[in-house]
Every structure is written in C-alpha cells, then in structure tokens.
Design a protein around this motif. Sequence first.
Motif, PDB file in Angstrom:
ATOM      1  N   LEU A   1      -8.881  25.322 -14.174  1.00 53.98           N
ATOM      2  CA  LEU A   1      -9.009  26.060 -15.433  1.00 53.98           C
ATOM      3  C   LEU A   1     -10.062  27.146 -15.262  1.00 53.98           C
ATOM      4  O   LEU A   1     -11.130  26.879 -14.715  1.00 53.98           O
ATOM      5  CB  LEU A   1      -9.458  25.117 -16.556  1.00 53.98           C
TER       6      LEU A   1
ATOM      7  N   ARG B   1      -2.669  28.394 -21.989  1.00 56.11           N
ATOM      8  CA  ARG B   1      -3.979  28.743 -22.539  1.00 56.11           C
ATOM      9  C   ARG B   1      -4.300  27.828 -23.709  1.00 56.11           C
ATOM     10  O   ARG B   1      -3.422  27.475 -24.491  1.00 56.11           O
ATOM     11  CB  ARG B   1      -3.997  30.199 -23.002  1.00 56.11           C
TER      12      ARG B   1
ATOM     13  N   MET C   1      -9.697  28.842 -22.377  1.00 55.16           N
ATOM     14  CA  MET C   1      -9.419  28.516 -20.983  1.00 55.16           C
ATOM     15  C   MET C   1      -7.964  28.820 -20.655  1.00 55.16           C
ATOM     16  O   MET C   1      -7.109  28.811 -21.541  1.00 55.16           O
ATOM     17  CB  MET C   1      -9.683  27.031 -20.739  1.00 55.16           C
ATOM     18  N   GLU C   2      -7.739  29.063 -19.373  1.00 58.61           N
ATOM     19  CA  GLU C   2      -6.379  29.289 -18.882  1.00 58.61           C
ATOM     20  C   GLU C   2      -6.167  28.459 -17.625  1.00 58.61           C
ATOM     21  O   GLU C   2      -7.034  28.401 -16.748  1.00 58.61           O
ATOM     22  CB  GLU C   2      -6.152  30.755 -18.566  1.00 58.61           C
ATOM     23  N   VAL C   3      -5.005  27.817 -17.544  1.00 55.05           N
ATOM     24  CA  VAL C   3      -4.643  27.050 -16.353  1.00 55.05           C
ATOM     25  C   VAL C   3      -4.244  28.050 -15.267  1.00 55.05           C
ATOM     26  O   VAL C   3      -3.308  28.832 -15.448  1.00 55.05           O
ATOM     27  CB  VAL C   3      -3.484  26.071 -16.644  1.00 55.05           C
TER      28      VAL C   3
ATOM     29  N   TRP D   1      -4.566  18.019 -23.171  1.00 51.74           N
ATOM     30  CA  TRP D   1      -5.635  18.868 -23.703  1.00 51.74           C
ATOM     31  C   TRP D   1      -6.048  18.538 -25.132  1.00 51.74           C
ATOM     32  O   TRP D   1      -7.254  18.475 -25.403  1.00 51.74           O
ATOM     33  CB  TRP D   1      -5.266  20.349 -23.565  1.00 51.74           C
TER      34      TRP D   1
ATOM     35  N   TRP E   1     -15.504  27.737 -14.554  1.00 48.76           N
ATOM     36  CA  TRP E   1     -14.228  27.135 -14.203  1.00 48.76           C
ATOM     37  C   TRP E   1     -14.375  25.621 -14.176  1.00 48.76           C
ATOM     38  O   TRP E   1     -15.480  25.095 -14.126  1.00 48.76           O
ATOM     39  CB  TRP E   1     -13.728  27.639 -12.849  1.00 48.76           C
TER      40      TRP E   1
ATOM     41  N   CYS F   1      -5.572  20.516 -10.937  1.00 45.47           N
ATOM     42  CA  CYS F   1      -5.485  21.506 -12.005  1.00 45.47           C
ATOM     43  C   CYS F   1      -6.769  22.318 -11.986  1.00 45.47           C
ATOM     44  O   CYS F   1      -7.862  21.753 -11.860  1.00 45.47           O
ATOM     45  CB  CYS F   1      -5.326  20.796 -13.349  1.00 45.47           C
TER      46      CYS F   1
ATOM     47  N   TRP G   1      -1.759  24.440 -11.127  1.00 44.41           N
ATOM     48  CA  TRP G   1      -1.189  23.240 -11.749  1.00 44.41           C
ATOM     49  C   TRP G   1      -0.279  22.559 -10.733  1.00 44.41           C
ATOM     50  O   TRP G   1       0.798  23.071 -10.413  1.00 44.41           O
ATOM     51  CB  TRP G   1      -0.415  23.631 -12.996  1.00 44.41           C
TER      52      TRP G   1
ATOM     53  N   THR H   1      -5.215  15.295 -18.486  1.00 43.34           N
ATOM     54  CA  THR H   1      -4.744  16.669 -18.742  1.00 43.34           C
ATOM     55  C   THR H   1      -4.021  16.816 -20.079  1.00 43.34           C
ATOM     56  O   THR H   1      -3.360  17.816 -20.316  1.00 43.34           O
ATOM     57  CB  THR H   1      -3.822  17.159 -17.605  1.00 43.34           C
TER      58      THR H   1
ATOM     59  N   THR I   1       2.454  21.958 -20.001  1.00 44.12           N
ATOM     60  CA  THR I   1       1.384  22.663 -19.304  1.00 44.12           C
ATOM     61  C   THR I   1       1.900  23.160 -17.959  1.00 44.12           C
ATOM     62  O   THR I   1       2.651  22.482 -17.270  1.00 44.12           O
ATOM     63  CB  THR I   1       0.170  21.735 -19.082  1.00 44.12           C
TER      64      THR I   1
END
Length: 146
Positions: free
Chosen positions: A83, A49, A65-67, A24, A93, A81, A70, A22, A44
């Motif tokens: 996304l 994002r 992407m958006e979390v 990113w 997703w 997680c 979490w 994770t 995060t």
Amino acid sequence: MPTFTLTRTVPLPLDEAWRRITEWPRHGTAVPLTRISVLTPGPTRVGTRFTARSGIGPLAVDDPMEVTAWRPPADGEDGMCRLEKRGRVVLGWAQIEVRPGPGGRSRVVWQEELRVRLLPGAFDGVVAATARTVFGRAMNRLLRGD
C-alpha cells in the motif's frame, strides 16, 4: 521516517490469514477512532483505493492509500500486498506478507514506513513506538477475527 515491522504466527491457513488481514473495512473496527472508506469497487486488486479517517471531528486526519501490489497466497506460496500512503499529512507505505509458518500455521509480517508531514525527525521514535502499539493491537484483533 520511522519504519517498523510486526510479525505474528497464527493457527490459520494462509488464505484465511490473508482474508482477515486484507479486509480493509475491518481495519476501522480494529484501530481506535478510525473509519475505513473503500473508494473503488471490489474485489481488491492493484489500483484499489481506500481512506482511513482517524480522529474526532475537526481533529480527524485522512490517510488515503492505494494498493500497488497484490498477490494473494496460492498453492502454499506467500501472499504480498503493498500500500502506498498518498495523503497530505500521512505518507509512506505498508507491506503485508502472509507466509507458511511452522506446523501448518501462517506467519504474517506487516512492515510500514510512516511519515507525518511537518513533524520533525526528532519525533520519529515516538511515532514508531505509537504505531507499533496501535498496529500491533489492530493486527492481533484482525487475525483473531474480532
């Protein structure tokens, strides 16, 4: 809408497998021709994002992407997680889970639905096969710590 699942069992504790998968910006070093820009301040959490920009010059495509979920692993419990892909071209997703595996190892499961806008369903098999290869190699590199 092709969906694929990748699973790896690694000799890492849950928290280290989670950290590696994770982180990113490291995804940009693991996926060819890709750069990751995190758009929100860390750490995060739900609402984080980031955008993966893949390609060269005018042929590059953004994958914002958006979390949306979490839950880091804690006390030997699974981590998860989710996304949501919010782009104009790439939609779908991804869900990443880190679970206890055999012998103190960790099992990492990456499931993804990947849609490319305006690409006919006849290409779903090619998209899924390509994604499995690219993301499988990226997952291997991320979990090795490369």
